[in-house]
Design an enzyme around this catalytic site. Structure first.
Site, PDB file in Angstrom:
ATOM      1  N   SER A 117       0.841  -1.202   0.000  1.00 38.96           N
ATOM      2  CA  SER A 117       0.000   0.000   0.000  1.00 38.96           C
ATOM      3  C   SER A 117       0.874   1.248   0.000  1.00 38.96           C
ATOM      4  CB  SER A 117      -0.852  -0.010   1.270  1.00 38.96           C
ATOM      5  OG  SER A 117      -1.436   1.248   1.487  1.00 38.96           O
TER       6      SER A 117
ATOM      7  N   TYR B 261      -1.578  -1.126  10.884  1.00 35.56           N
ATOM      8  CA  TYR B 261      -1.831  -1.661   9.531  1.00 35.56           C
ATOM      9  C   TYR B 261      -0.631  -1.383   8.623  1.00 35.56           C
ATOM     10  CZ  TYR B 261      -3.466  -1.736   4.704  1.00 35.56           C
ATOM     11  OH  TYR B 261      -3.563  -1.960   3.362  1.00 35.56           O
TER      12      TYR B 261
ATOM     13  N   LYS C 193       2.263  -3.954   6.812  1.00 34.92           N
ATOM     14  CA  LYS C 193       2.625  -3.985   5.386  1.00 34.92           C
ATOM     15  C   LYS C 193       4.130  -3.798   5.215  1.00 34.92           C
ATOM     16  CE  LYS C 193      -1.312  -4.701   3.474  1.00 34.92           C
ATOM     17  NZ  LYS C 193      -1.573  -5.952   2.757  1.00 34.92           N
TER      18      LYS C 193
HETATM   19  P1  NAD Z   1     -10.801  -7.174   1.133  1.00 34.37           P
HETATM   20  O1  NAD Z   1     -11.007  -7.172   2.595  1.00 34.37           O
HETATM   21  O2  NAD Z   1     -11.969  -6.946   0.246  1.00 34.37           O
HETATM   22  O3  NAD Z   1     -10.106  -8.535   0.682  1.00 34.37           O
HETATM   23  C1  NAD Z   1      -9.227  -9.255   1.509  1.00 34.37           C
HETATM   24  C2  NAD Z   1      -9.700 -10.695   1.528  1.00 34.37           C
HETATM   25  O4  NAD Z   1      -8.825 -11.460   2.352  1.00 34.37           O
HETATM   26  C3  NAD Z   1     -11.105 -10.854   2.097  1.00 34.37           C
HETATM   27  O5  NAD Z   1     -11.883 -11.617   1.198  1.00 34.37           O
HETATM   28  C4  NAD Z   1     -10.901 -11.606   3.417  1.00 34.37           C
HETATM   29  O6  NAD Z   1     -11.972 -12.466   3.702  1.00 34.37           O
HETATM   30  C5  NAD Z   1      -9.598 -12.335   3.148  1.00 34.37           C
HETATM   31  N1  NAD Z   1      -8.781 -12.636   4.332  1.00 34.37           N
HETATM   32  C6  NAD Z   1      -8.417 -11.786   5.323  1.00 34.37           C
HETATM   33  N2  NAD Z   1      -7.670 -12.437   6.220  1.00 34.37           N
HETATM   34  C7  NAD Z   1      -7.528 -13.710   5.774  1.00 34.37           C
HETATM   35  C8  NAD Z   1      -6.840 -14.852   6.260  1.00 34.37           C
HETATM   36  N3  NAD Z   1      -6.174 -14.833   7.400  1.00 34.37           N
HETATM   37  N4  NAD Z   1      -6.926 -15.984   5.534  1.00 34.37           N
HETATM   38  C9  NAD Z   1      -7.607 -16.044   4.372  1.00 34.37           C
HETATM   39  N5  NAD Z   1      -8.274 -15.000   3.881  1.00 34.37           N
HETATM   40  C10 NAD Z   1      -8.233 -13.845   4.570  1.00 34.37           C
HETATM   41  O7  NAD Z   1      -9.633  -6.110   0.828  1.00 34.37           O
HETATM   42  P2  NAD Z   1      -9.099  -5.578  -0.566  1.00 34.37           P
HETATM   43  O8  NAD Z   1      -9.467  -4.157  -0.661  1.00 34.37           O
HETATM   44  O9  NAD Z   1      -9.439  -6.516  -1.648  1.00 34.37           O
HETATM   45  O10 NAD Z   1      -7.533  -5.628  -0.253  1.00 34.37           O
HETATM   46  C11 NAD Z   1      -6.723  -6.687  -0.686  1.00 34.37           C
HETATM   47  C12 NAD Z   1      -5.297  -6.426  -0.225  1.00 34.37           C
HETATM   48  O11 NAD Z   1      -4.864  -5.179  -0.764  1.00 34.37           O
HETATM   49  C13 NAD Z   1      -5.141  -6.327   1.291  1.00 34.37           C
HETATM   50  O12 NAD Z   1      -3.942  -6.965   1.650  1.00 34.37           O
HETATM   51  C14 NAD Z   1      -5.050  -4.836   1.539  1.00 34.37           C
HETATM   52  O13 NAD Z   1      -4.305  -4.532   2.677  1.00 34.37           O
HETATM   53  C15 NAD Z   1      -4.344  -4.366   0.278  1.00 34.37           C
HETATM   54  N6  NAD Z   1      -4.631  -2.961  -0.025  1.00 34.37           N
HETATM   55  C16 NAD Z   1      -5.928  -2.560  -0.175  1.00 34.37           C
HETATM   56  C17 NAD Z   1      -6.210  -1.227  -0.429  1.00 34.37           C
HETATM   57  C18 NAD Z   1      -7.629  -0.756  -0.559  1.00 34.37           C
HETATM   58  O14 NAD Z   1      -7.876   0.427  -0.434  1.00 34.37           O
HETATM   59  N7  NAD Z   1      -8.609  -1.602  -0.836  1.00 34.37           N
HETATM   60  C19 NAD Z   1      -5.171  -0.294  -0.550  1.00 34.37           C
HETATM   61  C20 NAD Z   1      -3.853  -0.741  -0.414  1.00 34.37           C
HETATM   62  C21 NAD Z   1      -3.594  -2.086  -0.154  1.00 34.37           C
HETATM   63  C1  UD1 Z   2      -7.084   5.049   3.666  1.00 29.13           C
HETATM   64  C2  UD1 Z   2      -6.121   4.553   4.707  1.00 29.13           C
HETATM   65  C3  UD1 Z   2      -4.882   4.030   4.010  1.00 29.13           C
HETATM   66  C4  UD1 Z   2      -5.251   2.969   3.008  1.00 29.13           C
HETATM   67  C5  UD1 Z   2      -6.252   3.562   2.024  1.00 29.13           C
HETATM   68  C6  UD1 Z   2      -6.691   2.521   1.053  1.00 29.13           C
HETATM   69  C7  UD1 Z   2      -6.614   5.941   6.673  1.00 29.13           C
HETATM   70  C8  UD1 Z   2      -6.106   7.021   7.570  1.00 29.13           C
HETATM   71  N1  UD1 Z   2      -5.811   5.637   5.628  1.00 29.13           N
HETATM   72  O1  UD1 Z   2      -6.443   6.068   2.941  1.00 29.13           O
HETATM   73  O2  UD1 Z   2      -3.985   3.479   4.945  1.00 29.13           O
HETATM   74  O3  UD1 Z   2      -4.110   2.522   2.306  1.00 29.13           O
HETATM   75  O4  UD1 Z   2      -7.382   4.027   2.760  1.00 29.13           O
HETATM   76  O5  UD1 Z   2      -7.799   2.896   0.350  1.00 29.13           O
HETATM   77  O6  UD1 Z   2      -7.654   5.345   6.898  1.00 29.13           O
HETATM   78  N2  UD1 Z   2     -12.673  11.457   3.459  1.00 29.13           N
HETATM   79  C9  UD1 Z   2     -13.693  12.311   3.810  1.00 29.13           C
HETATM   80  N3  UD1 Z   2     -14.831  11.783   4.333  1.00 29.13           N
HETATM   81  C10 UD1 Z   2     -15.008  10.436   4.514  1.00 29.13           C
HETATM   82  C11 UD1 Z   2     -13.971   9.562   4.131  1.00 29.13           C
HETATM   83  C12 UD1 Z   2     -12.807  10.114   3.626  1.00 29.13           C
HETATM   84  O7  UD1 Z   2     -13.565  13.534   3.669  1.00 29.13           O
HETATM   85  O8  UD1 Z   2     -16.070  10.027   5.011  1.00 29.13           O
HETATM   86  C13 UD1 Z   2     -11.450  12.022   2.858  1.00 29.13           C
HETATM   87  C14 UD1 Z   2     -10.185  11.719   3.645  1.00 29.13           C
HETATM   88  O9  UD1 Z   2      -9.950  12.708   4.604  1.00 29.13           O
HETATM   89  C15 UD1 Z   2      -9.152  11.705   2.506  1.00 29.13           C
HETATM   90  C16 UD1 Z   2      -9.933  11.173   1.301  1.00 29.13           C
HETATM   91  O10 UD1 Z   2     -11.303  11.393   1.595  1.00 29.13           O
HETATM   92  O11 UD1 Z   2      -8.733  13.009   2.220  1.00 29.13           O
HETATM   93  C17 UD1 Z   2      -9.718   9.684   1.037  1.00 29.13           C
HETATM   94  O12 UD1 Z   2      -9.975   8.973   2.243  1.00 29.13           O
HETATM   95  P1  UD1 Z   2     -10.003   7.362   2.274  1.00 29.13           P
HETATM   96  O13 UD1 Z   2     -10.876   6.860   1.181  1.00 29.13           O
HETATM   97  O14 UD1 Z   2     -10.335   6.940   3.673  1.00 29.13           O
HETATM   98  O15 UD1 Z   2      -8.524   6.949   1.885  1.00 29.13           O
HETATM   99  P2  UD1 Z   2      -7.127   7.385   2.537  1.00 29.13           P
HETATM  100  O16 UD1 Z   2      -7.306   8.183   3.762  1.00 29.13           O
HETATM  101  O17 UD1 Z   2      -6.302   7.956   1.452  1.00 29.13           O
END
Ligand code: NAD
Ligand code: UD1
Length: 332
Positions: A124, A148, A152
């Site tokens: 991330s 978190y 990572k």
């Molecule tokens: P998500 O929660 O939708 O998907 C994660 C999946 O992993 C879920 O289906 C959950 O059931 C499964 N899971 C969790 N723990 C597990 C375990 N111990 N064993 C087996 N399955 C397990 O999340 P996502 O948004 O699809 O994210 C996927 C990956 O990307 C994560 O590692 C997350 O940290 C990373 N990531 C996500 C974002 C984001 O904003 N969505 C941003 C940066 C990084």
């Molecule tokens: C968040 C996580 C980050 C993660 C990322 C993945 C936090 C502090 N950070 O990032 O670790 O990797 O999600 O998607 O949670 N906002 C509003 N109102 C809301 C929600 C968000 O104004 O109800 C604003 C936030 O202040 C920010 C922007 O929208 O400026 C995006 O927020 P969000 O979607 O939560 O993502 P990040 O904060 O970038």
């Protein structure tokens, strides 16, 4: 390739399953369903016209992982499984280290036991901490402010050690910016339980009338309109980035790679609200609220490395992100 997707029924995993299947890879989904639903497997069947094998299991269950890797003749793993809510990680750090760090160690043990050495890891942009400069390139110093992010970064560091120990590994650490949007079919997308923490799902629920208004967390940041700026990337672009990473790993002579997956373009909260209103035809009322603890002003990627080395670039527009989110939301 035969590819195991841990966390394969989750938001990013299931979109990546579509991209890989459509590129003729054989996909196996592995998930404990702690944050996703089994009906995703049916939805994937509708989209891909294939029944993807699904194993319900925890990544911390090393024997089950070994059995799955062997039975399905897996050649590469994409490791999505993990917990991802920043606030929750502050309240439950042990659960985050157990799930994310111990889960990754378990996966590495299973891969070592079966001789599988190709791994793509979901990292991330949170590992950059508060940006010292923008756009964020891959050599920007890393730092973390919550469990978190630390989980990572621990995993990224472990993967560097593993790659250093044995030059046969092919590992890609993918640093995602802000994934949003849904598949064009409207069948799969992000549907968080309870009140969403992230901006896009929150806006979608306000537009759908399920929440009364959006709280805009701060309008006094040093950004053009004072609200936070982020690099939102369409989840189907992100999914194709994984395909590109797997292809690049299969051609690479180096064990370790790190790539930003973002668009390089930042949008403010108010720009997101406007774009969503235009795409949905609905009003998104908002109130200006205090800053959210731990938030940064701006965060966007330098996306050139992935463009050059992976031959991958995000192509979907902000309107595509909003239209697909709205289609998915409207179908719920
Ligand atoms: P998500 O929660 O939708 O998907 C994660 C999946 O992993 C879920 O289906 C959950 O059931 C499964 N899971 C969790 N723990 C597990 C375990 N111990 N064993 C087996 N399955 C397990 O999340 P996502 O948004 O699809 O994210 C996927 C990956 O990307 C994560 O590692 C997350 O940290 C990373 N990531 C996500 C974002 C984001 O904003 N969505 C941003 C940066 C990084
Ligand atoms: C968040 C996580 C980050 C993660 C990322 C993945 C936090 C502090 N950070 O990032 O670790 O990797 O999600 O998607 O949670 N906002 C509003 N109102 C809301 C929600 C968000 O104004 O109800 C604003 C936030 O202040 C920010 C922007 O929208 O400026 C995006 O927020 P969000 O979607 O939560 O993502 P990040 O904060 O970038």
């Amino acid at each position: 390739m035969n590819v195991l997707l841990t966390g394969g029924t989750g938001y990013i995993g299931c979109h990546t399953a579509v991209a890989l299947t459509q590129a003729n890879h054989q996909v196996v989904l592995y998930d404990n369903l702690c944050n996703s639903h089994l009906d995703v497997v049916d939805r994937l069947q509708t989209i891909t016209q294939q029944r993807l094998p699904f194993v319900q299991g925890d990544v911390r269950d090393t024997p089950l992982l070994i059995k799955t890797l062997q039975e399905h003749h897996i050649t590469a793993v994409i490791h999505f499984a993990g917990l991802k809510a920043v606030g929750e990680s502050v309240e439950m750090p042990i659960a985050y280290y157990d799930n994310n760090v111990s889960g990754s160690i378990s996966l590495l043990l299973a891969m070592q036991a079966t001789g599988i050495k190709t791994l793509v890891f979901s990292s991330s942009a949170t590992v950059y901490g508060d940006p010292r400069y923008l756009p964020l390139d891959e050599s920007h110093p890393t730092s973390v402010t919550n469990p978190y992010g630390r989980s990572k970064l621990h995993i990224e560091d472990m993967l560097a050690d593993v790659a250093q120990s044995d030059a046969q590994w092919r590992i890609a650490r993918l640093r995602y910016f802000n994934p949003v949007g849904a598949h064009d079919s409207g069948l799969i997308g992000e549907d968080p339980n309870g009140i969403p923490n992230n901006l896009m799902p929150y806006i979608a629920r306000v537009a759908a009338g399920k929440l009364p208004y959006l709280n805009v967390f701060g309008n006094d940041y040093p950004t053009p309109d004072g609200t936070g700026v982020r690099d939102y990337i369409h989840v189907t672009d992100l999914a194709s980035g994984h395909l590109a990473a797997l292809q690049a790993l299969s051609l690479s002579t180096q064990p370790l790679h790190t790539f930003n997956l973002g668009t390089g373009q930042g949008y403010s909260v108010l720009e997101m609200v406007k774009a969503f209103e235009a795409a949905s035809g609905k009003k998104v009322p908002y109130h200006i609220a205090p800053r959210r603890a731990g938030d940064i002003a701006s965060c966007y990627a330098q996306a050139a490395k992935a463009a050059t080395e992976l031959k991958w670039k995000a192509s979907r527009t902000l309107d595509d992100m909003c239209v697909s989110t709205w289609k998915f939301q409207s179908a719920r």
